[in-house]
Structures are given as structure tokens and as C-alpha cells.
Design an enzyme around this catalytic site. Sequence first.
Site, PDB file in Angstrom:
ATOM      1  N   HIS A  57      -2.037  -6.369   4.106  1.00  0.00           N
ATOM      2  CA  HIS A  57      -1.282  -5.143   4.355  1.00  0.00           C
ATOM      3  C   HIS A  57      -2.056  -3.906   3.917  1.00  0.00           C
ATOM      4  O   HIS A  57      -2.054  -2.893   4.614  1.00  0.00           O
ATOM      5  CB  HIS A  57       0.055  -5.213   3.617  1.00  0.00           C
ATOM      6  CG  HIS A  57       0.939  -4.034   3.848  1.00  0.00           C
ATOM      7  ND1 HIS A  57       1.782  -3.936   4.936  1.00  0.00           N
ATOM      8  CD2 HIS A  57       1.112  -2.887   3.139  1.00  0.00           C
ATOM      9  CE1 HIS A  57       2.441  -2.789   4.884  1.00  0.00           C
ATOM     10  NE2 HIS A  57       2.051  -2.140   3.808  1.00  0.00           N
ATOM     11  N   HIS A 108       8.035  -2.138   8.476  1.00  0.00           N
ATOM     12  CA  HIS A 108       8.728  -2.741   7.328  1.00  0.00           C
ATOM     13  C   HIS A 108       9.470  -3.966   7.849  1.00  0.00           C
ATOM     14  O   HIS A 108      10.688  -4.087   7.712  1.00  0.00           O
ATOM     15  CB  HIS A 108       9.672  -1.730   6.672  1.00  0.00           C
ATOM     16  CG  HIS A 108       9.528  -1.699   5.187  1.00  0.00           C
ATOM     17  ND1 HIS A 108      10.588  -1.630   4.324  1.00  0.00           N
ATOM     18  CD2 HIS A 108       8.424  -1.739   4.391  1.00  0.00           C
ATOM     19  CE1 HIS A 108      10.154  -1.623   3.073  1.00  0.00           C
ATOM     20  NE2 HIS A 108       8.844  -1.685   3.089  1.00  0.00           N
TER      21      HIS A 108
END
Length: 781
Positions: A57, A108
Site C-alpha cells: 500500500h 479504502h
Amino acid sequence: MTQEVDTVERAAATPGQPQPYRELGLKDDEYERIREILGRRPTDAELAMYSVMWSEHCSYKSSKVHLRYFGETTTEKMREIMLAGIGENAGVVDIGDGWAATFKVESHNHPSYIEPYQGAATGVGGIVRDIMAMGARPVAVMDQLRFGAADAPDTRRVLDGVVRGIGGYGNSLGLPNIGGETIFDASYAGNPLVNALCVGVLRKEDLKLAFASGAGNKIILFGARTGLDGIGGVSVLASETFGGDESGAGGHEAGGGAGPSRSRKKLPSVQVGDPFTEKVLIECCLELYAADLVVGIQDLGGAGLSCATSELASAGDGGMRVELEQVPLRAANMTPAEILSSESQERMCAVVTPENVDAFMEVCRKWDVLATVIGEVTDSGRLEITWHGETVVDVPPRTVAHEGPVYERPVQRPDTQDALIADTSASLPRPATGEELRATLLAMVGSPHLCSRAFITEQYDRYVRGNTVLAEYADGGVLRVDEQTGRGIAISTDASGRYTALDPYAGAQLALAEAYRNVAVTGATPVAVTNCLNFGSPEDPGVMWQFSQAVRGLADGAAALGIPVTGGNVSFYNQTGTTAILPTPVVGVLGILDNVSRRLPTAFGSEPGETLILLGDTHDEFDGSIWAEVTAGHLGGVPPKVDLEREQLLAEVLTAASRDGLVSAAHDVSEGGLIQAVVEAALAGETGCRIVLPEGFHDGTGVFVFLFSESSGRVLVAVPRTEESRFTAMCQARGLPATRIGVVDQGPEGGEPTVEVQGQFTVGIEELRRTSEGVLPGLFG
């Protein structure tokens, strides 16, 4: 302190101590590299920092080799408009008159499956802080949402929480939600996509960047206290695949369970947001910027203090020393590793000169924002973090923030791709009679794929702050930036996982083309691109082929259009077990309007008896279409052709037409084809229309092709009768096909307006509205 702290001194003295690096997401060779960098084993706190910052990420370790292509294809001319680009918190572009706009979209996804409300809410909060960190006032948000099949058992739980989370956080911040997409497909059942975009505006001279400069300058942490929420969010939750046993479990009602059993263990990894704290933080930041009290600034999002301190130090010209015990906590007995890894929301980190610290603190007190000096910039070139006087971190900051591992993952076109392409929609039965065409239209309008999204969008405030010019039913959202001059911006986000599955290169370009066109139909000039690339596991060579092709398609497309990619986000591991989502590159495009008073709406009917004109060419293109999905559950073949020169020409014509008042409404033709665009524009204007079949579409299945084809590069415009000849002459002069296809018709006085396709069928506006608007309330109400 009740437990022994793992200091640098202790780490050097105990080189063989076992460490849980695998549990933190690090591979054996990555751990060994950390030991080589430090010349010893890492402390617990250092291990925590490296594990989160070297996660997929944060480090982009699997995508970086491909993302470089964006820079390679960006010309100097394309860079002229950019004030900040890839590598910053968000892209920033010059929009004229001394104004700049900053925009970015981030994912998200996994948190929004596990705890939908907080996952979505903190997704909004995080992207808003990215925009704040550029020195801008956030002015609007958009969202790209993907859920499992609309009738799947778990979709209600996820959708309900996500929509409430987005609305609850954004509405509380006072930010209008000006558009987006909500798509249903079975591939997203265990892995929804929640991609949030925020746009902000600033004066060019107010631009802020994330760097720690000037030895002796103070590091101030301000905003909310630091707690245990979000720990491991980027290293575990956002950087690994959900197990195959995790789909379809959990409660289905609002608040009824947090989802699958294994996912329950990950609940601490989902952050908890407080929009009212963030609202105050926004105003506090803007006052700090206005008083010129900030040298550099970074928001605390993924990886928390680990990210903020290492990135600020790495991008600066020296080092940094931090006293971790100064960090205000909201949980007792937190360890240094936990403090550094916490992803508690609503926090910012600023670099401030010593003489400005008192003034900085005074502004924070005014806004009741907690602020603490936690360290200072040094000239050591190292990031040193102490805990009650003992050193727990001593690292070269670039090795944490910018020099993580880079992988050239295997790339292999899947063996199944040829069969997928060969399985075209040509053999699917097509409607031929007027009655069959009418039934097909109602089936599509009444499907979750094309039905009204009002059930969702009405939960968002679209007009708060008073600067929203277009949001409802519009192809792109439009905002006023300067009330004196009327200068404004338009923005749109688009994606098609179906097209990208068939051809990743073309699919990414089709998403870019549609977002570009959606900005153009507002009358704005498209100028810049952002993206969020959602794919399955990078450890799958087939996924990496999809990803690499999509990146090249998007970069080549942006270069062909002459607009830069200003930044973006990559989200991998979007799959459940071995089943990946449809590859979904989300593309956002920003445009500029000199004056928002000339923006073009979607709705028919602002002028009596408007002429309807179709711009562009229609071909027999149904592979990957919504028609194929709704009528046969089919996905296969080759997506529609992309013509980026045509897209540029369309944008030029629409900009000129809006400036000269030649067009009264415009609507992009995309999913569902021309007839879907007609229905949406008619419903928006609460009026009817008569459609006449042009030459070449009367025989056989020609009517079906004309009405339902998803050929790209087309726009439906409504033209005042007095301007029809001028407009068509302009199109002809520029070489843009413009076909007269009908007129807007209010219907008989006192009667119901209808959509009539001459010689084929008629359907009432009210029947269309009932069919379209009843679907989502019926499923989720």
C-alpha cells in the site's frame, strides 16, 4: 513503564533475537535487507516502521516499475499546467486567474468490507486531509463504489454502511458530494471498492509541500490524540488477500455484525473517524496557512507517524529527532511500535520555525485543536526517535520512505484471454420488434446496473457551501471557484471493469475517454487526470498483465489527449481467495470553465422544442455491454473502439458551443447506449421527446443497434431551434458527425410526456421513472 523497551542499544546487543517480521507482512529477504541497512537487527519500533512503509500500500513495490511509464510519457508541454505531481500528497494544476486546483482519488476497499461505515467514512477523511496538506481548502468529494450483485445476501450490509459512512462524514464536514458511480457485479461480493475523490482550491502562492527543512525547526503534531485504531491497516488489511472463507458471512442489517469471522480479527485495523474534529482541523490549517506559519506539512493517514516522520525527513534536506513520549495518547500503555503504527484519524504533522511556534499554538488553541511539539529537524541525515530518553529508532529516512523494495513481478497474459475474446455477444438473441425493444428498454432501466441512484445520492448533501453548479443527474460535477469572475472547475470519475477484463489497455482508455467526455459535456475544457488502479493479487502474473496493460493504456491515452496524469493510487489484493475482482482502473478528469454560467446541464427542456442531435458515429458494438449483462449475464468479446482524436474534437465543439450559447443541454452516451441517455435526460427535465431513426438504421437489427449500442465517442445534445443551423454548420466545418435524431416534446397539454421512438414504441415518462426509481429502495430500503 511496565515493559522493557527494545532500544537500539539492546538490538545491537541481541542480534539473534527472533522477530515477528512475517506476521507484519515482511518477506525473509526484505527482513534481511533491513538488517543490512542498519548493520544490526531492527528494534521493535523500527520493524514496525519498515513493515508499514514497505507494505504494498505504501511502497508501491509491485507497481513502481510500471508506474514510471506515466513520467516517461508526460511531455514538457503537458507539465506546464502542473504545480505538483506524482509523489506529492495530491496533484495540483493551474486553473487561471491565480487559482489552482488539487485533486486525488484513493481507495479504502478492505476496511469498507470489514466495517463498512467506518471504512468508508475514514476513506473520505483520509483523502480530504491529503488535499488539506497541499495548502488547499477542500471543496467537494466524489465516490466510485463497487458492490457484489445487488441481490446477494451481504450486499445490503456493505452498501448500507458504506453509503451512511460517506454521507455521515462528508455531510458533517460541509463538503458537497457532486457525483460518482455505483456499480454492482458478483466479482466484488467479498471485496467491494470504495474509492473516494476530493478536490480542493487554493491560490497558487499558498501551495504547501511535504518536506522537513531547516535544522532547528520544530515538528508539531496536531489534531486528535493517538490511539490503537488502525494499527496494521496498510501492512495487513490493505496489502493482503482476503481468504476464500470470507465471503457472504456476517450480519445483513445496519449495525448487525461486522462481517466474516476471520475479518472480525481485523477490526482493530479499521480506523475510527470523527468528522467534527476534522472540520475544525480544516479551518485551523487554513488559518495557519494564511498566517504563513508552516514550512512543511504532512497528514497522518496510512502508516501514521511512521509515514509522516519518515516522508518529511526523507523529502527534506537533513534529518529529524522525535521524542515519542510527547505524543498525546488516548490509550494507556501504548508501546513505541504501536504509537508509530497507529492510524488514528484527524491528525497532521507540521514543520514550524522556532519563532513561529507560539503563534502556531495560539491558532490551534483558538480552534480547540490539541497541538504538541514532538521533535525538531536536524542536520544528521537520520531519523532518530526516542522514548523517555532511550533511542528506539535510528534509521536513514530514505530507506524507510522512498527506497523500499521494488519488484518486477512476472507478467503473463492469461491463457483464458483468447477464449474470453472469442466468446462475443454476436450469438445473443436481439430484440427486433417494437414491443421487444420496449421490453428491453424497461428491463435495462429497471436493472440495478442502470436504474436511478437517487436512493444513494439523496443521502449526500450535494449543494452545501453554495458553490455547486451541477451535481444531480450530471455527467460531471461543476463547482464555482471565484464568485467575482465565475471561474469554475468540472470533475468526473469513470471506470469499466467489464471492458478492462476484455482488454485492459483499451478498458483503461475507455474509462479515460468517458471521464474526459463527461467533463466536456459540462462545457469545461479537460486539463488533468488522476487515477485509482484497483486490481487483484500482484503475485498472479495474469493480474500483473492486466495492470501493466492498463497503466500503458492510461498513460498513452493521456499523452494522446495532451493532459497530464498528476498522481494516483494503486490498490492490489482485491480478491477473495483465488477469485479477483474485475480489473477496475478508476480515472478522474478535471476541467476548467472560464465562467460557470455557461455550463451545460443534462436535462432536456430548458428551451421549447429543442432539436436532439447525436454527435459521433454508432457501430454494432455490444461486447461487454450492459445489454449483454442484463439480458444474458454475458461477458466476452472485444470492447468498443477508442478514438481519442474524436474525443478531443468533441470537447472542442462542446466548449465552443457552450461559450456561444448554441447548445442548451448535453449528455454523454455510454452504458445502455443512446436510449439510456435519452431517458436520463428526459427524466432530468421532466419532459418527453420523439426520436426519429436516421438513415441506415431502419432494417433488421439496425433499430436495436442505433438505440442500445455502446459505441464510444458520442454525445447527445439538445439545441435551441434558432441555433440548429449554426451548430450543425460548426460541426460540419470541424469534421464532427452530427445527426438530427428528434425533438423535445412536452406532449399534449395536460397529458403525460412520453419517449417515443417513431414507428417502434412509446413509453410514458412516469412509467420510466417508476421503473428506474423503484429498484434500489426495493432492494435496500
